[in-house]
Motif scaffolding. Structure first.
Motif, PDB file in Angstrom:
ATOM      1  N   SER A   1       1.165  -1.043   0.267  1.00 14.21           N
ATOM      2  CA  SER A   1       0.513   0.129  -0.100  1.00 14.21           C
ATOM      3  C   SER A   1       1.020   1.154   0.027  1.00 14.21           C
ATOM      4  CB  SER A   1      -1.074  -0.076   0.964  1.00 14.21           C
ATOM      5  OG  SER A   1      -2.016  -0.917   1.380  1.00 14.21           O
ATOM      6  N   THR A   2       2.050   0.951   0.033  1.00 11.24           N
ATOM      7  CA  THR A   2       2.652   2.662   0.462  1.00 11.24           C
ATOM      8  C   THR A   2       3.980   1.864  -0.555  1.00 11.24           C
ATOM      9  OG1 THR A   2       4.949   1.637   1.848  1.00 11.24           O
ATOM     10  CG2 THR A   2       2.973   2.096   2.858  1.00 11.24           C
ATOM     11  N   MET A   3       4.654   3.624  -0.966  1.00 13.29           N
ATOM     12  CA  MET A   3       5.689   3.219  -2.947  1.00 13.29           C
ATOM     13  C   MET A   3       6.810   4.355  -1.904  1.00 13.29           C
ATOM     14  SD  MET A   3       3.399   5.563  -5.079  1.00 13.29           S
ATOM     15  CE  MET A   3       4.249   5.844  -6.239  1.00 13.29           C
ATOM     16  N   SER A   4       7.860   4.532  -2.191  1.00 14.48           N
ATOM     17  CA  SER A   4       8.965   5.184  -2.022  1.00 14.48           C
ATOM     18  C   SER A   4       8.905   6.153  -2.796  1.00 14.48           C
ATOM     19  CB  SER A   4      10.198   4.182  -2.396  1.00 14.48           C
ATOM     20  OG  SER A   4      10.039   4.576  -3.807  1.00 14.48           O
ATOM     21  N   GLU A   6      11.233   7.421  -4.441  1.00  8.91           N
ATOM     22  CA  GLU A   6      12.311   7.381  -5.711  1.00  8.91           C
ATOM     23  C   GLU A   6      10.831   6.999  -7.245  1.00  8.91           C
ATOM     24  OE1 GLU A   6      14.800   7.513  -2.984  1.00  8.91           O
ATOM     25  OE2 GLU A   6      13.442   6.279  -3.012  1.00  8.91           O
ATOM     26  N   LEU A   7       9.676   5.858  -6.242  1.00  9.63           N
ATOM     27  CA  LEU A   7       8.858   5.516  -7.575  1.00  9.63           C
ATOM     28  C   LEU A   7       8.216   6.720  -7.305  1.00  9.63           C
ATOM     29  CD1 LEU A   7       7.884   2.773  -8.422  1.00  9.63           C
ATOM     30  CD2 LEU A   7       6.371   1.990  -6.886  1.00  9.63           C
ATOM     31  N   MET A   8       7.840   7.582  -6.566  1.00  5.11           N
ATOM     32  CA  MET A   8       6.836   8.654  -7.094  1.00  5.11           C
ATOM     33  C   MET A   8       7.261   9.031  -8.026  1.00  5.11           C
ATOM     34  SD  MET A   8       4.187  10.031  -6.464  1.00  5.11           S
ATOM     35  CE  MET A   8       3.868   9.782  -4.745  1.00  5.11           C
ATOM     36  N   GLU A   9       8.596   9.597  -7.132  1.00  5.78           N
ATOM     37  CA  GLU A   9       9.551  10.299  -8.559  1.00  5.78           C
ATOM     38  C   GLU A   9       9.183   9.829  -9.730  1.00  5.78           C
ATOM     39  OE1 GLU A   9      12.879  11.727  -6.979  1.00  5.78           O
ATOM     40  OE2 GLU A   9      12.305  13.211  -5.372  1.00  5.78           O
ATOM     41  N   ASN A  20      -3.920  15.485  -4.614  1.00  8.14           N
ATOM     42  CA  ASN A  20      -3.678  14.140  -4.048  1.00  8.14           C
ATOM     43  C   ASN A  20      -3.169  13.006  -3.057  1.00  8.14           C
ATOM     44  OD1 ASN A  20      -5.665  15.218  -5.172  1.00  8.14           O
ATOM     45  ND2 ASN A  20      -6.157  13.336  -7.437  1.00  8.14           N
ATOM     46  N   ILE A  21      -2.007  13.256  -2.956  1.00  4.98           N
ATOM     47  CA  ILE A  21      -0.684  12.767  -2.281  1.00  4.98           C
ATOM     48  C   ILE A  21      -0.959  12.506  -0.899  1.00  4.98           C
ATOM     49  CG2 ILE A  21       1.873  12.333  -2.117  1.00  4.98           C
ATOM     50  CD1 ILE A  21       2.176  13.085  -5.094  1.00  4.98           C
ATOM     51  N   TYR A  22      -0.959  11.288  -0.343  1.00  2.21           N
ATOM     52  CA  TYR A  22      -1.092  11.178   1.036  1.00  2.21           C
ATOM     53  C   TYR A  22       0.106  10.935   1.834  1.00  2.21           C
ATOM     54  CZ  TYR A  22      -5.878  10.963   2.375  1.00  2.21           C
ATOM     55  OH  TYR A  22      -7.481  11.518   2.729  1.00  2.21           O
ATOM     56  N   SER A  23       1.450  11.274   2.507  1.00  3.89           N
ATOM     57  CA  SER A  23       2.641  11.117   3.097  1.00  3.89           C
ATOM     58  C   SER A  23       2.181   9.691   3.931  1.00  3.89           C
ATOM     59  CB  SER A  23       3.400  12.215   2.721  1.00  3.89           C
ATOM     60  OG  SER A  23       4.845  11.860   3.575  1.00  3.89           O
ATOM     61  N   VAL A  24       2.959   9.491   4.564  1.00  2.31           N
ATOM     62  CA  VAL A  24       3.374   8.202   5.300  1.00  2.31           C
ATOM     63  C   VAL A  24       4.463   9.101   6.530  1.00  2.31           C
ATOM     64  CG1 VAL A  24       4.154   6.465   6.577  1.00  2.31           C
ATOM     65  CG2 VAL A  24       2.680   6.371   4.143  1.00  2.31           C
ATOM     66  N   PHE A  25       4.324   8.776   7.911  1.00  2.35           N
ATOM     67  CA  PHE A  25       5.441   9.301   8.718  1.00  2.35           C
ATOM     68  C   PHE A  25       4.959   8.324   9.515  1.00  2.35           C
ATOM     69  CE2 PHE A  25       3.927  13.431   6.876  1.00  2.35           C
ATOM     70  CZ  PHE A  25       5.679  14.460   7.060  1.00  2.35           C
ATOM     71  N   GLU A  26       6.110   8.852  10.757  1.00  2.67           N
ATOM     72  CA  GLU A  26       6.001   7.757  11.960  1.00  2.67           C
ATOM     73  C   GLU A  26       6.826   8.009  12.570  1.00  2.67           C
ATOM     74  OE1 GLU A  26       8.697   5.590   9.363  1.00  2.67           O
ATOM     75  OE2 GLU A  26      10.893   6.524   9.643  1.00  2.67           O
ATOM     76  N   ILE A  27       6.857   6.999  13.873  1.00  2.95           N
ATOM     77  CA  ILE A  27       7.465   7.586  15.495  1.00  2.95           C
ATOM     78  C   ILE A  27       8.737   6.935  15.242  1.00  2.95           C
ATOM     79  CG2 ILE A  27       7.567   7.400  17.815  1.00  2.95           C
ATOM     80  CD1 ILE A  27       4.596   7.310  17.702  1.00  2.95           C
ATOM     81  N   PRO A  28       9.780   8.335  15.239  1.00  3.80           N
ATOM     82  CA  PRO A  28      11.170   7.443  15.043  1.00  3.80           C
ATOM     83  C   PRO A  28      11.575   6.802  15.868  1.00  3.80           C
ATOM     84  CG  PRO A  28      11.782   9.109  15.944  1.00  3.80           C
ATOM     85  CD  PRO A  28      10.071   9.573  15.475  1.00  3.80           C
ATOM     86  N   ALA A  52       8.373   9.424   7.541  1.00  3.38           N
ATOM     87  CA  ALA A  52       8.728   8.166   6.746  1.00  3.38           C
ATOM     88  C   ALA A  52       9.356   7.805   5.425  1.00  3.38           C
ATOM     89  CB  ALA A  52       8.039   7.029   6.468  1.00  3.38           C
ATOM     90  N   GLY A  53       9.276   9.108   4.573  1.00  4.42           N
ATOM     91  CA  GLY A  53       9.861   8.503   3.171  1.00  4.42           C
ATOM     92  C   GLY A  53       9.197   7.944   2.043  1.00  4.42           C
ATOM     93  N   ARG A  54       7.928   8.171   2.174  1.00  4.62           N
ATOM     94  CA  ARG A  54       7.279   6.676   1.896  1.00  4.62           C
ATOM     95  C   ARG A  54       5.755   7.643   1.730  1.00  4.62           C
ATOM     96  NH1 ARG A  54       9.252   1.880   0.334  1.00  4.62           N
ATOM     97  NH2 ARG A  54       7.758   1.701  -0.374  1.00  4.62           N
ATOM     98  N   PHE A  55       4.873   6.716   0.740  1.00  6.71           N
ATOM     99  CA  PHE A  55       3.780   7.593   0.429  1.00  6.71           C
ATOM    100  C   PHE A  55       2.483   6.054   0.603  1.00  6.71           C
ATOM    101  CE2 PHE A  55       6.940  10.303  -1.535  1.00  6.71           C
ATOM    102  CZ  PHE A  55       6.969  11.649  -0.472  1.00  6.71           C
ATOM    103  N   LEU A  56       1.497   7.099   0.466  1.00  8.15           N
ATOM    104  CA  LEU A  56       0.105   5.963   0.339  1.00  8.15           C
ATOM    105  C   LEU A  56       0.379   5.350  -1.072  1.00  8.15           C
ATOM    106  CD1 LEU A  56      -2.354   6.635   3.361  1.00  8.15           C
ATOM    107  CD2 LEU A  56      -0.562   4.700   2.672  1.00  8.15           C
ATOM    108  N   GLN A  57      -0.019   5.006  -2.118  1.00 11.80           N
ATOM    109  CA  GLN A  57      -0.236   4.198  -3.100  1.00 11.80           C
ATOM    110  C   GLN A  57      -1.510   5.009  -3.659  1.00 11.80           C
ATOM    111  OE1 GLN A  57      -0.261   0.262  -4.375  1.00 11.80           O
ATOM    112  NE2 GLN A  57      -1.784  -0.497  -3.626  1.00 11.80           N
TER     113      GLN A  57
END
Length: 245
Positions: A1-4, A6-9, A20-28, A52-57
């Protein structure tokens, strides 16, 4: 369900639809942050998160190209996948037919230009036949949605003339809605992912995408939830039967 990132670019969805893009965040994995949440706040705050450097697809096909990346093929290829997609729609557009999270099935194919054209045509014809057998009302239209592979919005007119995107639009009492699209992506994505034929030239690609939630909603809006009102064919469908037929 997520993509990097690099893949998005590489796919450049963000070029046409950044809103339209959702970015993924995380607790380190940082004891100080974790202890701060546990001991001081007993809750998490925005400052506790990092990107997180990832996005919901936003669609399914990106991972197919990722699997094919850098490969050379001597024959045509086809892949299918299903999953959850996420799009940050403007609030007043959100309804049962346009969701922030929805299920999608995609069929992605690469090869020579003739194969792409014939496959897209066949998928469109079979889908229309299924749509018609279900007794639904609709039409096939040419769309000028820039999809995800154009460098600028001005090329939407080229897409319209080239018929590179067809949509199956269901007509309901409430509104018309696209429930499937049939796309000719040309060489663009295969070139970006270094997917080549035996002549060392980029292959062509295309895909068909089906919004599963929208199919369900259109069917229910047409026939209701009482199975007694459903078409006889729907009541006798077994797994694999309809596809085989």
């Amino acid at each position: 369900s997520t993509m990097s990132k690099e893949l998005m670019e590489k796919c450049k969805y963000h070029t046409n639809f950044p809103q339209n893009i959702y970015s993924v965040f995380e607790i380190p994995h940082d004891y100080q942050v974790i202890d701060d949440i546990r001991e001081k706040h007993h809750e998490f705050l925005p400052e506790h998160f990092q990107q997180a450097g990832r996005f919901l697809q936003p669609c399914i096909c990106y991972h197919c190209y990722e699997e094919w990346e850098g490969k050379t093929y001597t024959d045509n290829q086809m892949m299918t996948a299903a999953g959850q997609c996420f799009r940050h729609e403007i609030s007043w557009k959100v309804d049962p037919l346009r969701k922030l999270e929805f299920s999608m099935r995609e069929i992605v194919f690469i090869g020579d230009n003739e194969y792409i054209n014939e496959t897209r045509k066949t998928l469109l014809e079979h889908t229309w036949q299924c749509f018609h057998q279900l007794g639904l009302s609709g039409k096939v239209t040419t769309a000028n949605d820039p999809f995800f592979f154009y460098d600028d919005m001005d090329k939407a007119n080229y897409q319209l003339m080239a018929n590179s995107k067809y949509e199956l639009v269901a007509v309901t009492e409430k509104k018309d809605v696209s429930i499937a699209s049939f796309n000719d992506c040309g060489e663009m994505l295969c070139e970006r992912f270094q997917i080549k034929g035996e002549d060392d030239m980029p292959l062509y690609s295309g895909c068909a995408a089906f919004g599963i939630d929208r199919w369900v909603q259109v069917f229910l809006q047409t026939y209701g939830r009482n199975k007694k009102n459903w078409p006889d064919e729907m009541l006798h469908i077994k797994e694999g039967h309809y596809a085989a037929k």
